[in-house]
Design an enzyme around this catalytic site. Structure first.
Site, PDB file in Angstrom:
ATOM      1  CG  ASP A 111      -2.293   0.554   0.935  1.00 43.89           C
ATOM      2  OD1 ASP A 111      -2.377   1.779   0.761  1.00 43.89           O
ATOM      3  OD2 ASP A 111      -3.277  -0.202   0.883  1.00 43.89           O
ATOM      4  CG  HIS A 156      -5.411   3.817   0.938  1.00 45.04           C
ATOM      5  ND1 HIS A 156      -4.971   2.521   0.723  1.00 45.04           N
ATOM      6  CD2 HIS A 156      -6.680   3.867   0.442  1.00 45.04           C
ATOM      7  CE1 HIS A 156      -5.921   1.822   0.133  1.00 45.04           C
ATOM      8  NE2 HIS A 156      -6.974   2.617  -0.052  1.00 45.04           N
ATOM      9  CB  SER A 171      -9.270   0.140  -0.528  1.00 40.45           C
ATOM     10  OG  SER A 171      -8.630   0.439  -1.733  1.00 40.45           O
TER      11      SER A 171
END
Length: 446
Positions: free
Chosen positions: A150, A192, A378
Site C-alpha cells: 500500500d 490509506h 480497498s
C-alpha cells in the site's frame, strides 16, 4: 402446569393497557430477547413464555410480578461475549468502538431482519470469532504474517515528520521495504495504508482508538504506492515477490488498475509474481474495483487472487463495486447500496456510512484521527485479509492458500435471509465473509 401458563397468559393481557417499548435498549444497558419472558411457577421449572403481540417485556414482567402462582418472571437477557474490547473510539467511552465499527459487529439471528441498535446485519461478526479463538487458546491471528502492499504504514516514529500510530505496537511489525523510495522504512505519506492495516490488525482491548480484526497477527509493511496513491506495475510485482520471499502468508492489495488493464497479458510481471507467491504459500487478496460494471479490476481478476467486492451496513451490494467474473467474496466496505430499495435508515447511521479506522489526517498527514471518507473495495479487501489471518491463527484448516480460501468461501453468508438483497453470485461471489463461521469449524471439503 398448562393451567398455570394459561392463567399467567391471561394476566398478560392487562399489560396491553400500558405497553412499554422494549425494542430499543440503550447502549450499556442489559439487552434481552423481545417478546419473551423466563417464567418459573411455584410448582415447576423455568419456562420460556412467548408474549402476545403488542405486550412489551417490561409491562409483562410487571403484570406477572404480583401473581401468587409465579415464583419469578424476568426478561430473557442476552449475554455479551467476554472478548468484547474496551477500545473507546470517537465516543471516548470504554467499548465505544461498537458505536462506530458496524463492520465488525455480529449478524447472528438478526440476518434478514431489521437490525437492532448497534448491531447491523452487514457486520462480519468479529466478536464471536474473538470469543471462539479465546476459548480455544489461540489469540486473534497469532502466528499469521500479513503483508500490506500500500502507501506504507505509520508503524514507527522517525522525527521530525513521521510518528507511529498510537494504536499500533512496535512488536506487531515485521521488517518491511519501500519500493517507492528504495529504502527499508515504508512509512505512510497518505493515510490509506495505515487505515487498511488498522482494519487488519489494529491493537484491540488496549483502551485506545478502534479495533482490528487480527490484532495478534504480524504485519509486513511494503510500500508500493506513492503519497498520491499511485504505484507502478514494476514496483507492485517486486513488492509481491519480496513479501512472498519473506514468508508472508497473506498479501493484501487494496488497489486497482484502470479498466483498460483487463488481462494478465498487460501486467505479466504482477501475474507471474502472484503465481510465485501462491506457490510459496501466500494467500493474495485484492480490491475488486470501485466502479459499477463487470468484470472485476486487475489485479483482483488475476488467477490465484481473491477478488473482493464491498457491501453496506445492511449487507447490500454497495454502489461502485465491480462485479461478475473474478469476484470471489464480498466484505464490508461502506457506502450507499447499489439498489435504492436495499436497506433502511436508522437513527444511528446514515445509509452511506463509511469504514472508520484510526489513521493519518490533516495537512501533511502528520496527525491521527478518524476520517469519514474511507469507503470502497480497498476497505473490503482488508476485511478479508484480516479474517484470513484469523483462520490461519485458528488452525481450523491447513495454512495453504487453497485451504484458507476454501474456508473463507465455504463459510461465507450467501442465503437471501443473510443478506440485504437476494443472493446473486455475480454480485456477491461466494458470499459475505463471516469471521465467526470461518474460525468455528472446518468447512466440508476444506
Amino acid at each position: 402446569m398448562r393451567k398455570l401458563i394459561a392463567t399467567a397468559t391471561l394476566v398478560l393481557f392487562a399489560a396491553l393497557l400500558a405497553p412499554v417499548a422494549d425494542s430499543a435498549t440503550p447502549h450499556g444497558q442489559p439487552s434481552f430477547v423481545p417478546g419473551q419472558l423466563l417464567v418459573r411457577f411455584d410448582s415447576g421449572s423455568e419456562h420460556v413464555m412467548k408474549l402476545p403481540r403488542g405486550v412489551s417485556v417490561p409491562s409483562a414482567e410487571q403484570a406477572l410480578d404480583g401473581n401468587p402462582a409465579v415464583d419469578y418472571a424476568v426478561p430473557n437477557y442476552l449475554a455479551h461475549a467476554s472478548a468484547v474490547p474496551n477500545d473507546p473510539g470517537p465516543a471516548g467511552v470504554p467499548g465505544g468502538w461498537e458505536r462506530t465499527q458496524w463492520n465488525f459487529l455480529p449478524c447472528g439471528s438478526l440476518c434478514g431482519e431489521k437490525a437492532a441498535p448497534l448491531q447491523e446485519r452487514g457486520g462480519l461478526n468479529a466478536i464471536d470469532a474473538w470469543e471462539i479463538l479465546k476459548q480455544r487458546g489461540v489469540p486473534a491471528g497469532k502466528g499469521a504474517r500479513v503483508a500490506v502492499l500500500d502507501t506504507g504504514v505509520a508503524y514507527m516514529t522517525q522525527k521530525p515528520r513521521f510518528r507511529r500510530s498510537p494504536d499500533f505496537s512496535r512488536k506487531q511489525f515485521l521488517p518491511g521495504y519501500d519500493f517507492v523510495d528504495k529504502d527499508r522504512q515504508p512509512l505512510d505519506e497518505d493515510g490509506h495504508g495505515t487505515h487498511v492495516t488498522g482494519t487488519i490488525a489494529e491493537r484491540t482491548g488496549n483502551g485506545v482508538g478502534l479495533t482490528g480484526l487480527a490484532s495478534r497477527a504480524r504485519i509486513m509493511p511494503v510500500r508500493v504506492l506513492d503519497s498520491q496513491g499511485f504505484g507502478t506495475a514494476r514496483n507492485i510485482a517486486k513488492g509481491i515477490r519480496w513479501a512472498a520471499n519473506h514468508k508472508a502468508q497473506v498479501i493484501n492489495m487494496s488497489f486497482e488498475f484502470s479498466l483498460g488493464v483487463n488481462s494478465c497479458a498487460k501486467i505479466k510481471g504482477i501475474c507471474s509474481a502472484v503465481k510465485y507467491a501462491f506457490k510459496k504459500g501466500a494467500l493474495v487478496v485484492a480490491a475488486a474495483g470501485n466502479e459499477n460494471g463487470e468484470p472485476v479490476a486487475y489485479p483482483a481478476g488475476a488467477p490465484h487472487v481473491i477478488g473482493v467486492g464491498r457491501t453496506t451496513k445492511d449487507a447490500c451490494l454497495a454502489s461502485d463495486s465491480r462485479t461478475g467474473a473474478g469476484l470471489d467474496l464480498v466484505a464490508p466496505g461502506g457506502g450507499f447500496p447499489l439498489l435504492t430499495s436495499c436497506g433502511d435508515d436508522d437513527p444511528l447511521f446514515s445509509r452511506g456510512v463509511p469504514i472508520f479506522q484510526l489513521t493519518l489526517i490533516g495537512a501533511g498527514f502528520k496527525t491521527f484521527g478518524y476520517p469519514g471518507g474511507y469507503e470502497g473495495t480497498s476497505m473490503a479487501s482488508a476485511h478479508v485479509s484480516g479474517v484470513a489471518a484469523l483462520v490461519i491463527g485458528s488452525h481450523v484448516v491447513g495454512r495453504s492458500p487453497a485451504a484458507v480460501e476454501c474456508q473463507l468461501e465455504a463459510t461465507a453468508r450467501h442465503s437471501d435471509s443473510q443478506l440485504g438483497q437476494p443472493y446473486d453470485a455475480r454480485l456477491f461471489g461466494a458470499g459475505l465473509v463471516d469471521a465467526a463461521a470461518a474460525v468455528r469449524a472446518r468447512a466440508p471439503g476444506c
